[in-house]
Scaffold this motif. Sequence first.
Motif, PDB file in Angstrom:
ATOM      1  N   SER A 207       0.818  -1.223   0.000  1.00 47.11           N
ATOM      2  CA  SER A 207       0.000   0.000   0.000  1.00 47.11           C
ATOM      3  C   SER A 207       0.845   1.263   0.000  1.00 47.11           C
ATOM      4  O   SER A 207       0.477   2.269  -0.613  1.00 47.11           O
ATOM      5  CB  SER A 207      -0.944  -0.009   1.204  1.00 47.11           C
ATOM      6  N   THR A 210       1.641   2.456  -3.509  1.00 46.24           N
ATOM      7  CA  THR A 210       0.554   2.653  -4.468  1.00 46.24           C
ATOM      8  C   THR A 210       0.709   3.938  -5.263  1.00 46.24           C
ATOM      9  O   THR A 210       0.584   3.947  -6.493  1.00 46.24           O
ATOM     10  CB  THR A 210      -0.807   2.666  -3.744  1.00 46.24           C
ATOM     11  N   THR A 237      -2.414  -3.178  -1.862  1.00 46.29           N
ATOM     12  CA  THR A 237      -3.453  -2.587  -2.704  1.00 46.29           C
ATOM     13  C   THR A 237      -3.565  -3.372  -3.999  1.00 46.29           C
ATOM     14  O   THR A 237      -2.548  -3.741  -4.592  1.00 46.29           O
ATOM     15  CB  THR A 237      -3.120  -1.121  -3.028  1.00 46.29           C
TER      16      THR A 237
END
Length: 387
Positions: A207, A210, A237
Motif C-alpha cells: 500500500s 501505491t 493494494t
Amino acid sequence: MAGLSDDLALSDPAVAALRGALPEVAERTVRAIIADVPSYAGALTGPMGSTIQQAVQLALGGFVSLVSRGGGTEARTPTAGAVRGAYDLGRGEARSGRSMEALLAAYRIGARVSWRELSRTAVEHGVDAATLAEFAELVFAFIDELSASSAAGHSDELAASGRVRRRHLERIAHLLLEGAPADAVHAAVEAVEWTPPTTLAAVVVPSEQTRAVLAVVDPASLAPADELPMLRDGERTLLLVPDASAAALREALARRDAAIGPAVPWLEARSSVDRVARALDLHPELDGVLDTDDLLAELVVHADPAALAALRERALAPLDGQRADTRARLEETLRAWLLHQGRREDVAAALFVHPQTVRYRMGRVRELWGDALADPDVVRDLVVALA
C-alpha cells in the motif's frame, strides 16, 4: 469590506441611472468575458449565455441596492442570497467543465468592465471624485467576495464529483470481482461515462507504494475497495491496470514489489485477480516483481492441493517405509533424473554429487519401482508429484 467609510452616498437620480443601465452593462460584461476567456467562447448562443447574463445582472443589481442603502460597512456586504448565487454559479461552472482559472478570469474581466460602465454612469450624474474613489473600492471588494464564493463552489463541486466518480469506479471494480453479469457491469459503466479498456491486468503492490506505482502505470487504473485475503487488511493494494501487457508491467515495476496477473478481457478481470491470489498463496512475501506468467506450471500443479496430496501419496508409495533422510535423498534424485531425462552427469551437477552417487541412488529407486519406471503414466504422475 471593512475599511470603507460609512458615508458613501449616491443621489437618487444616480442610483436610478445605475439601475437603468444594468441590462446594457450586464450584456457588455458577458460579451467581454466571452471575447477574452476562450472557455466561454460561444456561450451566448445557448441557454448558458442567458443564464450567465442574468447572473451578472442580478449581481450588479445587488451591488446597486447595496450602495443605495445607508448604514455601516456591515450593511455594505453582499447579501446571503448573492453569496449563495455566486457559490451555485461556481458549482455550475465546474459541472460545465470550465476551470477555476477560467472562472476567476471571468470575474476579473467582469469587474473591469462593470466598473468602467458603472463609473461612467455615476460621473454623468454628478458623482464627485472622492465619492467615485470610494465607489470603486466598494465595487472591487464586492466582486472579490462574490468571486471567492464562486471559487469555493467550484472547488466543492469538483471534490464532490470526484468522490462520486471514484465510488462509481469502485462499484465497477466490485462488480468485476464478484463476477456480476455483463449487463449489470455495462449499466454501471454507463452511469459514470467510463470508457472500458480492452484488457485489465491485476497488480498487487504494498500500500505504501501505491502512489508511486500509479505514477508509472495508467492512472486510470481501478482500485477496488474489496477486502481480499491477499491484501492483508490494507497492507497491500489491488489495482486493475488497463491495456498493459505483462512485459510492459514488468518493465514499469522493475524497481518495485509487485505481483502481476495476466492481461485479460476487461469483463474477465476476476480471472487475473484469482491468478495473482493463487501465486501469493505459493509465494506469500512480495520481494521484487512476481510475474504469474513465470509460475504457470507451479500454479497448475498446486491448483488442487488435496488432489496433489493424493497423487503424491499414490505415486511415491514405493518409498513408504524408508527412513526420512533416505526418502528425501531418493525423492530428490528421482526428481532430478526425470527433469534431466536420465542424463547422469547433468543429474550429478544439479545435485552437487558424484555421478557414482547418482548411479547408486537410481539403482535403489529401480529396485523399489521395478518395471513401472518404464510406464509413461507412472512417469507422468511422478513428474507432477515431485514438481
